[in-house]
Design an enzyme around this catalytic site. Structure first.
Site, PDB file in Angstrom:
ATOM      1  N   GLU A  86       6.754 -21.826   8.537  1.00 51.35           N
ATOM      2  CA  GLU A  86       7.178 -20.894   9.584  1.00 51.35           C
ATOM      3  C   GLU A  86       8.190 -21.516  10.547  1.00 51.35           C
ATOM      4  O   GLU A  86       8.854 -20.810  11.302  1.00 51.35           O
ATOM      5  CB  GLU A  86       5.977 -20.387  10.370  1.00 51.35           C
ATOM      6  CG  GLU A  86       5.290 -21.422  11.235  1.00 51.35           C
ATOM      7  CD  GLU A  86       4.132 -20.815  12.011  1.00 51.35           C
ATOM      8  OE1 GLU A  86       4.154 -20.943  13.248  1.00 51.35           O
ATOM      9  OE2 GLU A  86       3.231 -20.215  11.389  1.00 51.35           O
ATOM     10  N   GLU A  91       0.808  -1.224   0.000  1.00 52.02           N
ATOM     11  CA  GLU A  91       0.000   0.000   0.000  1.00 52.02           C
ATOM     12  C   GLU A  91       0.841   1.274   0.000  1.00 52.02           C
ATOM     13  O   GLU A  91       0.334   2.359  -0.308  1.00 52.02           O
ATOM     14  CB  GLU A  91      -0.947  -0.004   1.204  1.00 52.02           C
ATOM     15  CG  GLU A  91      -2.065  -1.038   1.073  1.00 52.02           C
ATOM     16  CD  GLU A  91      -3.033  -1.001   2.235  1.00 52.02           C
ATOM     17  OE1 GLU A  91      -2.632  -0.530   3.324  1.00 52.02           O
ATOM     18  OE2 GLU A  91      -4.175  -1.442   2.063  1.00 52.02           O
TER      19      GLU A  91
END
Length: 309
Positions: free
Chosen positions: A121, A90
């Site tokens: 992860e 963004e």
């Protein structure tokens, strides 16, 4: 009303503990469920406020890195990685920053943004390898993990430190030890989740608030705004041209026609048009002042006024 017996679970992270305020949430009507969730969410801003000094250190590191021609890296897994990827994406349209200023690294790669990738992860070596290939000395690497101990993230931060980069960690576990080599630890205590262990809730909300504040403050420090207005965009289409004219009118108090003409003269560069209108110097002089001021509108205006006095 029947109450579910509370079980004591011995875990390190508060986010994994059972929340005594929401044990009856599954017995509530819809509005009651939403009320409980909202009550827990209201605790998050205060938890974030408590770690603002640490966030400020991270911002200072980021500003120093970008001013030196380096980059910011986000590293996360699961919800943390998705939020980091969103924040990085963004910034390009919001502040017209180069797309490589903020780089997001997500455990499991692009596929893991849409669906879980098993064991990604837990792979510290994968995090370290990815960072070793992309991070340069002088960069700033910010890891995110609700548990405070995600191997992919910690492996990446350790590798970044060895590469000569500064590092930070946003953690939802205030009792976890600070990892070796991490320059700034942002350990936010949002407490037990409304649904035990669902760190996409309060812990995720806290990460979103911290990331948004971190990146926005970094942009402000770098002069990507003037006052509280976005002025680093370029008018590349009709929609953006209309928005830039409105911003110019807000900042200068001048007419739409004057602002539109100034924007045309500045070849769509809002900052150049703004310095031109506020200072009275021509477009070329405004562009030169901005270049000397590293894009800071206020610094450019000060330099123009000093030369004129």
């Amino acid at each position: 009303m029947m109450t579910v017996p509370r079980q004591v679970v011995h875990v390190d992270s508060p986010t994994e503990q059972r929340n005594p305020r929401t044990t009856d949430i599954d017995l509530m009507p819809t509005i009651g469920i939403l009320g409980m969730l909202n009550a827990e969410d209201r605790r998050v801003p205060d938890a974030v406020a408590a770690v603002l000094p640490q966030v400020a250190r991270a911002v200072d590191f980021a500003v120093e890195a970008l001013r030196g021609g380096h980059r910011i890296h986000y590293v996360g897994a699961g919800t943390s990685g998705r939020l980091a990827t969103l924040d990085a994406a963004e910034l390009v349209p919001t502040f017209n920053v180069p797309p490589d200023w903020f780089v997001a690294h997500h455990a499991g790669g692009e596929r893991a943004l849409r669906q879980a990738v098993e064991n990604a992860e837990d792979d510290a070596k994968s995090g370290a390898a990815e960072i070793a290939e992309t991070v340069e000395p002088g960069d700033f690497v910010l890891g995110l993990t609700a548990s405070g101990r995600t191997p992919y993230v910690l492996g990446a931060l350790a590798a970044a430190s060895r590469r000569g980069a500064r590092t930070g960690l946003i953690s939802g576990n205030p009792v976890a030890l600070k990892p070796a080599g991490v320059d700034v630890l942002i350990a936010v205590d949002t407490g037990p989740e409304a649904i035990a262990g669902s760190t996409r809730m309060k812990a995720g909300t806290a990460q979103k608030l911290i990331l948004t504040s971190f990146s926005t403050a970094t942009m402000i420090r770098l002069g990507r705004t003037y006052s509280n207005l976005m002025v680093s965009m370029r008018a590349t289409n009709a929609k953006l041209r209309g928005r830039t004219v409105r911003i110019l009118r807000e900042a200068t108090g001048m007419s739409a026609q004057d602002c539109s003409e100034a924007l045309t003269d500045a070849d769509g560069d809002l900052k150049v048009a703004l310095v031109h209108l506020l200072s009275g110097v021509d477009v070329a002089g405004a562009a030169k002042a901005l270049e000397a001021a590293d894009g800071h509108v206020r610094k450019a205006l000060d330099s123009v006024h000093v030369r004129a006095s």
